[in-house]
Scaffold this active site. Structure first.
Site, PDB file in Angstrom:
ATOM      1  N   TRP A   8     -69.828 -88.949  -4.145  1.00  0.00           N
ATOM      2  CA  TRP A   8     -69.794 -89.710  -2.887  1.00  0.00           C
ATOM      3  C   TRP A   8     -71.074 -90.487  -2.629  1.00  0.00           C
ATOM      4  O   TRP A   8     -71.151 -91.253  -1.669  1.00  0.00           O
ATOM      5  CB  TRP A   8     -69.526 -88.768  -1.710  1.00  0.00           C
ATOM      6  N   HIS A  93     -78.244 -89.468 -12.742  1.00  0.00           N
ATOM      7  CA  HIS A  93     -77.404 -90.635 -12.415  1.00  0.00           C
ATOM      8  C   HIS A  93     -78.258 -91.905 -12.510  1.00  0.00           C
ATOM      9  O   HIS A  93     -79.453 -91.877 -12.220  1.00  0.00           O
ATOM     10  CB  HIS A  93     -76.839 -90.473 -10.991  1.00  0.00           C
ATOM     11  N   SER A 209     -66.498 -98.112 -11.826  1.00  0.00           N
ATOM     12  CA  SER A 209     -65.347 -98.889 -11.338  1.00  0.00           C
ATOM     13  C   SER A 209     -64.001 -98.312 -11.756  1.00  0.00           C
ATOM     14  O   SER A 209     -63.065 -99.056 -12.043  1.00  0.00           O
ATOM     15  CB  SER A 209     -65.478-100.360 -11.762  1.00  0.00           C
TER      16      SER A 209
HETATM   17  P1  13P Z   1     -68.143 -96.567  -8.855  1.00  0.00           P
HETATM   18  O1  13P Z   1     -66.903 -95.780  -9.150  1.00  0.00           O
HETATM   19  O2  13P Z   1     -68.280 -96.923  -7.398  1.00  0.00           O
HETATM   20  O3  13P Z   1     -68.287 -97.746  -9.778  1.00  0.00           O
HETATM   21  O4  13P Z   1     -69.399 -95.605  -9.139  1.00  0.00           O
HETATM   22  C1  13P Z   1     -69.439 -94.904 -10.337  1.00  0.00           C
HETATM   23  C2  13P Z   1     -70.528 -93.916 -10.274  1.00  0.00           C
HETATM   24  O5  13P Z   1     -71.691 -94.247 -10.217  1.00  0.00           O
HETATM   25  C3  13P Z   1     -70.137 -92.493 -10.239  1.00  0.00           C
HETATM   26  O6  13P Z   1     -71.233 -91.678 -10.430  1.00  0.00           O
END
Ligand code: 13P
Length: 246
Positions: A8, A93, A209
């Site tokens: 999130w 991350h 995405s």
């Molecule tokens: P999105 O799904 O918003 O592209 O983000 C991916 C993400 O960074 C999950 O850790």
């Protein structure tokens, strides 16, 4: 078992967390053959842990510090997370690496601490657009993994890896499933070299995405053992569709 995880990021207050989880659990039912994980912000862990405790959904954190306690203002330790029922922690991350300048050395220390504490880390790796354009994708991913796992190579079965190309995060432009699969295969081979005794328990997730309308395409490939989902995990309906995409 495949792992479908929600990251999130810095979204949702406690109240919003409660609203999400109540409707998500109703929509989800009892998912078979897959593990579902929610990683809310720290401030929502307590309320999420209460709501999820008798559910099939697991709880995780988005970050941690590697010391168990002490004078580390603003940090959260693994025992604190464990007491709240967190079974997973996202480590390294790209937003932590790029905005908060986390180094490979720090990521390695955090992973080591997770393994010692018995919380399963999800190590994130992925190349930037300029790396991809320069043909450096495999090199970058290999370096990130080698440095992150330095000294803990024999524990690869106790962690998962999320391949998240930085250019695909939050842009609406995912990697093609074929491109993701080639990196996933490369990571699997690398893990085999780093830990020849591995039992292959490391799941390699794709992130960047992922949406309800593209999730099925990725899930056709056995190399993709799950997702780490950002934006599309913020609405119960869209996250449930992703969980049910295979
Ligand atoms: P999105 O799904 O918003 O592209 O983000 C991916 C993400 O960074 C999950 O850790």
């Amino acid at each position: 078992m495949r792992l479908i995880a929600a990251n999130w990021k810095m979204h949702k207050t406690q109240r919003e967390t409660k609203e999400f989880l109540e409707s998500f659990l109703k929509l989800l039912g009892n998912p078979a053959d897959r593990e579902v994980l929610i990683c809310p912000p720290f401030t929502s862990l307590c309320v999420a842990s209460e709501i999820l405790k008798d559910s099939p959904v697991k709880l995780g954190a988005q970050n941690c510090y590697y010391e168990r306690q002490g004078a580390f203002t603003g940090e959260i330790s693994l025992p604190m997370l464990k007491e709240l029922g967190c079974e997973y922690v996202i480590i390294g991350h790209s937003e932590r690496r790029n905005i908060f300048l986390e180094s490979d050395e720090l990521i390695n220390k955090k992973l080591t601490a997770c393994l010692e504490e018995g919380i399963r880390p999800i190590l994130c790796v992925g190349e930037k657009l300029e790396d991809r354009e320069a043909g450096l994708t495999f090199k970058v991913v290999e370096t990130q993994i080698r440095l992150a796992l330095s000294g803990i190579e024999s524990y690869t079965d106790s962690l998962d890896i999320a391949y998240e190309p930085v250019w695909a995060i939050g842009t609406g432009v995912p990697a093609t499933p074929e491109d993701a699969v080639s990196v996933h295969r490369f990571i699997r081979e690398l893990l085999g070299k780093l830990n020849p005794k591995s039992e292959g328990k490391t799941r390699i997730l794709y992130g960047g995405s992922v949406k309800p309308d593209n999730a099925k395409e990725f899930m056709k490939y056995e190399e993709i053992q799950g997702f780490l989902v950002g934006g599309a995990s913020l609405k119960p309906e869209s996250f449930v569709q992703i969980v049910n995409s295979f």
